[in-house]
Scaffold this active site. Structure first.
Site, PDB file in Angstrom:
ATOM      1  N   GLY B   9      31.149  43.241  33.354  1.00 30.86           N
ATOM      2  CA  GLY B   9      31.724  44.477  32.819  1.00 30.86           C
ATOM      3  C   GLY B   9      33.207  44.308  32.587  1.00 30.86           C
ATOM      4  O   GLY B   9      33.780  43.252  32.870  1.00 30.86           O
ATOM      5  N   ARG B  12      38.157  47.232  35.828  1.00 33.17           N
ATOM      6  CA  ARG B  12      38.017  48.545  36.475  1.00 33.17           C
ATOM      7  C   ARG B  12      36.798  49.318  35.959  1.00 33.17           C
ATOM      8  O   ARG B  12      36.864  50.519  35.710  1.00 33.17           O
ATOM      9  CB  ARG B  12      39.252  49.408  36.238  1.00 33.17           C
ATOM     10  CG  ARG B  12      40.437  49.009  37.025  1.00 33.17           C
ATOM     11  CD  ARG B  12      40.278  49.385  38.489  1.00 33.17           C
ATOM     12  NE  ARG B  12      41.557  49.322  39.170  1.00 33.17           N
ATOM     13  CZ  ARG B  12      42.055  48.233  39.763  1.00 33.17           C
ATOM     14  NH1 ARG B  12      41.355  47.112  39.773  1.00 33.17           N
ATOM     15  NH2 ARG B  12      43.212  48.282  40.371  1.00 33.17           N
ATOM     16  N   GLY B  14      33.997  49.206  37.742  1.00 32.46           N
ATOM     17  CA  GLY B  14      33.164  49.464  38.908  1.00 32.46           C
ATOM     18  C   GLY B  14      32.229  48.330  39.274  1.00 32.46           C
ATOM     19  O   GLY B  14      31.314  48.526  40.086  1.00 32.46           O
ATOM     20  N   LYS B  15      32.471  47.129  38.723  1.00 38.92           N
ATOM     21  CA  LYS B  15      31.611  45.976  38.986  1.00 38.92           C
ATOM     22  C   LYS B  15      31.527  45.631  40.471  1.00 38.92           C
ATOM     23  O   LYS B  15      30.441  45.410  40.994  1.00 38.92           O
ATOM     24  CB  LYS B  15      32.141  44.710  38.293  1.00 38.92           C
ATOM     25  CG  LYS B  15      32.402  44.822  36.829  1.00 38.92           C
ATOM     26  CD  LYS B  15      33.015  43.551  36.264  1.00 38.92           C
ATOM     27  CE  LYS B  15      34.342  43.156  36.861  1.00 38.92           C
ATOM     28  NZ  LYS B  15      35.450  44.048  36.493  1.00 38.92           N
ATOM     29  N   SER B  16      32.704  45.558  41.124  1.00 37.04           N
ATOM     30  CA  SER B  16      32.717  45.111  42.520  1.00 37.04           C
ATOM     31  C   SER B  16      31.951  46.078  43.414  1.00 37.04           C
ATOM     32  O   SER B  16      31.186  45.661  44.292  1.00 37.04           O
ATOM     33  CB  SER B  16      34.152  44.966  43.025  1.00 37.04           C
ATOM     34  OG  SER B  16      34.801  43.936  42.298  1.00 37.04           O
ATOM     35  N   HIS B  50      40.659  45.793  47.458  1.00 35.78           N
ATOM     36  CA  HIS B  50      39.239  45.434  47.547  1.00 35.78           C
ATOM     37  C   HIS B  50      38.822  45.234  49.009  1.00 35.78           C
ATOM     38  O   HIS B  50      37.775  45.693  49.433  1.00 35.78           O
ATOM     39  CB  HIS B  50      38.950  44.166  46.740  1.00 35.78           C
ATOM     40  CG  HIS B  50      38.734  44.410  45.282  1.00 35.78           C
ATOM     41  ND1 HIS B  50      37.512  44.298  44.686  1.00 35.78           N
ATOM     42  CD2 HIS B  50      39.578  44.782  44.293  1.00 35.78           C
ATOM     43  CE1 HIS B  50      37.614  44.574  43.393  1.00 35.78           C
ATOM     44  NE2 HIS B  50      38.863  44.865  43.120  1.00 35.78           N
ATOM     45  N   ARG B  53      38.357  48.366  51.138  1.00 36.95           N
ATOM     46  CA  ARG B  53      37.182  49.178  50.836  1.00 36.95           C
ATOM     47  C   ARG B  53      35.940  48.654  51.555  1.00 36.95           C
ATOM     48  O   ARG B  53      35.045  49.416  51.887  1.00 36.95           O
ATOM     49  CB  ARG B  53      36.946  49.190  49.330  1.00 36.95           C
ATOM     50  CG  ARG B  53      36.027  50.303  48.907  1.00 36.95           C
ATOM     51  CD  ARG B  53      35.798  50.287  47.426  1.00 36.95           C
ATOM     52  NE  ARG B  53      35.252  49.019  47.003  1.00 36.95           N
ATOM     53  CZ  ARG B  53      35.526  48.441  45.832  1.00 36.95           C
ATOM     54  NH1 ARG B  53      36.346  49.005  44.993  1.00 36.95           N
ATOM     55  NH2 ARG B  53      34.988  47.279  45.529  1.00 36.95           N
ATOM     56  N   GLU B  62      37.363  32.341  51.352  1.00 37.06           N
ATOM     57  CA  GLU B  62      38.131  32.096  50.131  1.00 37.06           C
ATOM     58  C   GLU B  62      37.653  30.814  49.481  1.00 37.06           C
ATOM     59  O   GLU B  62      37.536  29.781  50.135  1.00 37.06           O
ATOM     60  CB  GLU B  62      39.625  32.029  50.451  1.00 37.06           C
ATOM     61  CG  GLU B  62      40.122  33.386  50.958  1.00 37.06           C
ATOM     62  CD  GLU B  62      41.632  33.492  51.035  1.00 37.06           C
ATOM     63  OE1 GLU B  62      42.332  32.549  50.611  1.00 37.06           O
ATOM     64  OE2 GLU B  62      42.105  34.540  51.516  1.00 37.06           O
ATOM     65  N   ASP B  82      33.057  37.112  44.021  1.00 32.12           N
ATOM     66  CA  ASP B  82      33.935  38.016  43.267  1.00 32.12           C
ATOM     67  C   ASP B  82      35.253  37.312  42.996  1.00 32.12           C
ATOM     68  O   ASP B  82      36.122  37.254  43.854  1.00 32.12           O
ATOM     69  CB  ASP B  82      34.155  39.298  44.090  1.00 32.12           C
ATOM     70  CG  ASP B  82      34.691  40.437  43.254  1.00 32.12           C
ATOM     71  OD1 ASP B  82      35.004  40.230  42.081  1.00 32.12           O
ATOM     72  OD2 ASP B  82      34.794  41.554  43.807  1.00 32.12           O
TER      73      ASP B  82
END
Lengths: 167, 167, 167
Positions: B9, B12, B14-16, B50, B53, B62, B82
């Site tokens: 997408g 911003r 809303g993919k994550s 991120h 949340r 990582e 991600d």
């Protein structure tokens, strides 16, 4: 309780036309709430093109900043808000707190009686812009779309003038 | 055999959030494989947002370059990667052969046991960039999305935070 | 009467591959109508990559400007037009009237007997370009997509190489 519709899509993807049809499905007369400000001749021409296409069933209102006020003042017929992205841009240029204003407007939606059809733009599917302001704007535009979509009864992505149902 | 999901997408869109929900459907604990590198304060702030949340059910790893290693090391619970687009960007900036690395990773997917949810970005729906590097990047990003989608069990386009099923 | 198909999507979203498959569903031999002009080595390489992928069932024609002529001259087998966006760009660069040419071509579609599969690009989902010519081009590209979609029997949005049915 007002039915809330979001119609989003790219530039010249037929969003406004779909939104006009959708609004007039809900009533024989309707309010057109324009958020555009004619800063230059290109924008003035674009506004005039949109206005010429609409028929006499439309009453036009200008609301570059106070969208909530315009929604409250037009709660006697279905409304088309064209568009959220320009409203956001106006708020950011005026250095106003767009997040508070958006939350206030969204909080008021359940109180409205007449339908609201929002037009918005997809601006986040290109290469990451070099310009930090452009990056901040596309982040804000994406966030605002998510907020409205979460509270909408219907969400449509306009592709080449055709509606793709998202919600 | 691992179930493979691709959620793509715009910025911003809303993919994550969709990817986090999808990953936690597959298990009560999950690995978060971050490909981002905090080169500057803007990116650091984005990473922190991120992370804040996500809840305590997430273990963060990582993997700016060695994504295959991270997938092999986390095959005891569902994984969220991600995102693919930053991984690609890291490989290209490091002048590594992204095509070989992507093919190796894709070839390993059938061997993994736990689900993998990939987040990616749509970057090719704007005007053709003037910059040749930006054009090469968007071509590579589109190609990588196609490769992953071809091997995925589910592909979702995120629009205003809502999932549009593609596969 | 010819069946008209529009396949649109971002850069490297797999549009051409989907369009090739769709065209060969309609016939065992097919015409490939290329609108690209190899101005530089990058474009020449891109054209060569596309040509190498196609098999011996394809006959290639070049039509940077006279697309209607090419459609009339190839009405003995299914056609793939790749792509509308480059055709538009060629017309605008040559300062020809793209609107009249597009309307003429669309008016001729019902007279053709063999299917036509058009490939086009989504270019309007990024940040508004600073450059006025780029803005005019993306407006024209969106308008042309709407015109073709209105006359098409099928419209498909290609996402990561997968078809999303719009019409």
């Amino acid at each position: 309780m007002a039915r809330v519709v979001l119609i989003t899509g790219g530039a010249r993807s037929g969003k406004s036309m779909l939104a006009e049809q959708r609004t007039l499905q809900a009533g024989s007369v309707a309010h057109y709430i324009a958020t555009a400000q004619a800063f230059d001749s290109e924008m003035a021409a674009r506004i005039a093109t949109h206005r010429d296409r609409r028929g006499p069933e439309w009453r036009t209102h200008e609301a570059p900043l106070d969208l909530l006020g315009a929604l409250c003042a037009t709660d006697d017929a279905p409304r088309l808000v064209d568009c959220l992205t320009l409203w956001l841009s106006n708020l950011m240029l005026a250095e106003l707190d767009w997040q508070s204003r958006a939350r206030e407007m969204i909080a008021a939606l359940p109180v409205l009686r007449q339908p609201v059809v929002f037009v918005s733009n997809e601006v986040g599917m290109g290469i990451v812009p070099d310009n930090p302001l452009a990056r901040a704007f596309r982040d804000a535009a994406g966030t605002l779309n998510q907020w409205i979509a979460a509270h909408a009864d219907e969400v449509i992505l306009s592709v080449s003038g055709l509606p793709l149902k998202v919600k």
